[in-house]
Design an enzyme around this catalytic site. Structure first.
Site, PDB file in Angstrom:
ATOM      1  N   CYS A  19       0.785  -1.233   0.000  1.00 43.06           N
ATOM      2  CA  CYS A  19       0.000   0.000   0.000  1.00 43.06           C
ATOM      3  C   CYS A  19       0.820   1.289   0.000  1.00 43.06           C
ATOM      4  CB  CYS A  19      -0.959  -0.013   1.180  1.00 43.06           C
ATOM      5  SG  CYS A  19      -0.145  -0.270   2.782  1.00 43.06           S
ATOM      6  N   HIS A  83      -0.643   7.037   5.703  1.00 45.81           N
ATOM      7  CA  HIS A  83       0.406   6.075   6.075  1.00 45.81           C
ATOM      8  C   HIS A  83       1.763   6.433   5.463  1.00 45.81           C
ATOM      9  CE1 HIS A  83       1.734   1.640   6.764  1.00 45.81           C
ATOM     10  NE2 HIS A  83       1.870   2.362   7.864  1.00 45.81           N
TER      11      HIS A  83
END
Length: 531
Positions: A19, A83
């Site tokens: 990701c 993130h």
């Protein structure tokens, strides 16, 4: 489907297998190692921490597409998964976004503000650079669209906008409102092998892969559906139904965003890009993990076939259904096989005429230069590793880059290099063996026939290309015996020790006090004993 029909689908589009590296590439147009986000903190080995390219935050000199568009007068917004760090200078506001409501973690609960794994003490949400709390009626896909609509409505209508939504669907835990999941109650009861075969057959019928292209065997260690008990089958069929419902819920809320743009007269002047960061999520957090089982129970989660995906659900599809979901590709998220890298991408909007799906080799690093070009901007020749798709979208070209130009990917030792119709690939433990293999991806998209021995000259050529890619981008070799699953365990234990040091210290003091008391008691007994 509506976006695809009015625009273009890309059938050879590749992302990174994980990701955050994919997000970094998407936002910058650079290889993940050049951004500083070579991997994620949950799986990084100690030997790589702090090395150039492995800071796990945007490093100095890295420019995002938000910064480039903001310089051209765009207002810039983001909601969803970030993130990419929340230290000083790391949040979206420091990288070109005017407004943002983001999660700086690899995942989180979709109904509440709480962590989804012991690595995180809580779910770190931020709005405009400050810690934020979620509303009581929170559901991730709905909230992220609501928040984006609010930003669009309060911004200046005189300025164009760039809006980026990083949905949590379908990261674990898979969760969705029951109205989206119940219609799939019977869809997956035949199991993962039947699903994988059906999707492989449908891919051939749709012309996405050649007729007769072989389907890879499942990775070693995956279970057969018939080996499960009836209770286990019900659990996984239910979790797959929740997974489908979560995708449909996201699609529903994308539709709400589109409806807003239509109401405000902005729909026909908006370019849409819809894609995924990596292949299907294979995690089964409960597989043999007593610690995870205790943690989920302590945090109000239930792993049950009776739970339809609402608050308290801890849903996951596991590696077997993930392998089926990636069909006709091999393997799944984190690995460099087609199931990990090869993902959907759709573009639609002004300047993108409806056309048949494009089979041109395209990558996640191509998005940022494409958006800049569509906005009328230019950049220096070395500003991007990706290439603009505008010539392809306008019909001036059928390709993005010459076939002889190699394209590499690497995340935590799982690596691939594409050149023309060929692909070089290596996957590490636990589902890989560390060997390099060569495939003709045009005729064998399932990666079933290793050509490394049959075509040694081509294998050597692509190996040389990969070494050049790794050197150019600062790719570090993995420590001997590296296993991502083991590394997650090690890193999580370190994080838990940091989170709960006071409990551990208190427990240690209690044990010392108990030991001291026992010693005094024993000595007292000895002194009291008659001669």
């Amino acid at each position: 489907d509506a976006l695809a029909q009015r625009g273009r689908m890309f059938t050879r589009y590749y992302s990174s297998p994980l990701c955050s590296p994919s997000r970094a590439m998407l936002l910058t147009g650079l290889d993940n190692h050049r951004t500083g986000v070579s991997t994620i903190q949950e799986v990084i080995p100690a030997e790589h921490i702090g090395k150039t390219g492995y800071s796990l935050r945007f490093e100095p000199g890295v420019t995002t597409i938000a910064e480039r568009l903001k310089a051209r007068g765009y207002r810039t917004y983001m909601t969803g998964k970030w993130h990419l760090g929340h230290g000083p200078g790391d949040l979206p506001g420091d990288h070109g976004f005017d407004r943002s409501f983001i999660l700086d973690a690899s995942g989180a609960d979709n109904w509440e503000q709480k962590s989804y794994m012991p690595y995180y003490k809580t779910a770190p949400w931020f709005e405009d650079g400050r810690p934020a709390s979620l509303p009581k009626d929170f559901y991730s896909s709905r909230f992220l669209v609501d928040q984006m609509v609010d930003y669009l409505e309060t911004g200046s209508a005189d300025q164009p906008f760039f809006a980026y939504i990083g949905f949590q669907a379908v990261h674990i835990p898979v969760q969705a409102p029951a109205e989206f999941t119940r219609k799939y109650a019977d869809t997956y009861r035949q199991g993962w092998a039947a699903m994988r075969t059906a999707r492989w057959q449908r891919a051939q019928a749709m012309g996405l892969i050649p007729q007769g292209a072989p389907l890879a065997d499942p990775p070693k260690g995956l279970r057969e559906w018939d080996s499960l008990s009836a209770q286990e089958q019900a659990l996984f069929a239910r979790h797959m139904a929740i997974n489908a419902g979560m995708i449909e819920a996201m699609d529903h809320h994308v539709g709400r965003l589109i409806a807003h743009l239509k109401r405000t007269g902005q729909y026909h002047n908006t370019v849409f890009v819809f894609t995924s960061d990596n292949g299907p999520e294979p995690s089964n957090p409960m597989a043999g993990s007593r610690t995870m089982d205790l943690w989920t129970r302590a945090n109000g989660y239930s792993v049950s076939a009776d739970n339809w995906g609402e608050k308290g659900t801890y849903g996951f599809i596991g590696p077997e259904f993930a392998n089926a979901a990636a069909s006709p590709g091999a393997m799944f998220k984190f690995y460099a096989s087609e199931g990990g890298l090869h993902v959907p991408m759709i573009m639609a909007g002004p300047g993108i005429a409806p056309a048949r799906p494009s089979a041109a080799m395209t990558t996640v690093s191509d998005i940022a230069p494409t958006l800049l070009a569509l906005a009328g901007g230019t950049a220096s020749a070395d500003a991007f590793d990706g290439a603009s798709l505008v010539p392809l979208l306008s019909g001036d070209s059928d390709t993005v880059r010459p076939a002889e130009v190699p394209v590499g990917f690497e995340v935590s030792g799982n690596a691939a290099l594409f050149k023309g119709a060929y692909k070089l690939v290596r996957n590490l433990k636990p589902y890989g063996d560390g060997r390099w293999r060569l495939f003709d991806i045009a005729s064998d998209p399932g990666e079933t026939r290793d050509l490394s021995k049959a075509e040694p000259a081509r294998f050597a050529e692509l190996m040389a290309d990969y070494r050049a890619y790794a050197k150019r981008n600062g790719v570090l070799e993995m420590p001997e015996g590296y296993d991502s699953t083991q590394q997650i365990g090690i890193n999580t234990l370190k994080k838990m020790a940091a989170h709960y040091w006071w409990m551990l210290a208190g427990l240690g003091l209690l044990l010392v006090a108990l030991l001291y008391g026992v010693v005094r008691w024993v000595r007292g007994r000895r002194r009291a004993r008659p001669a």
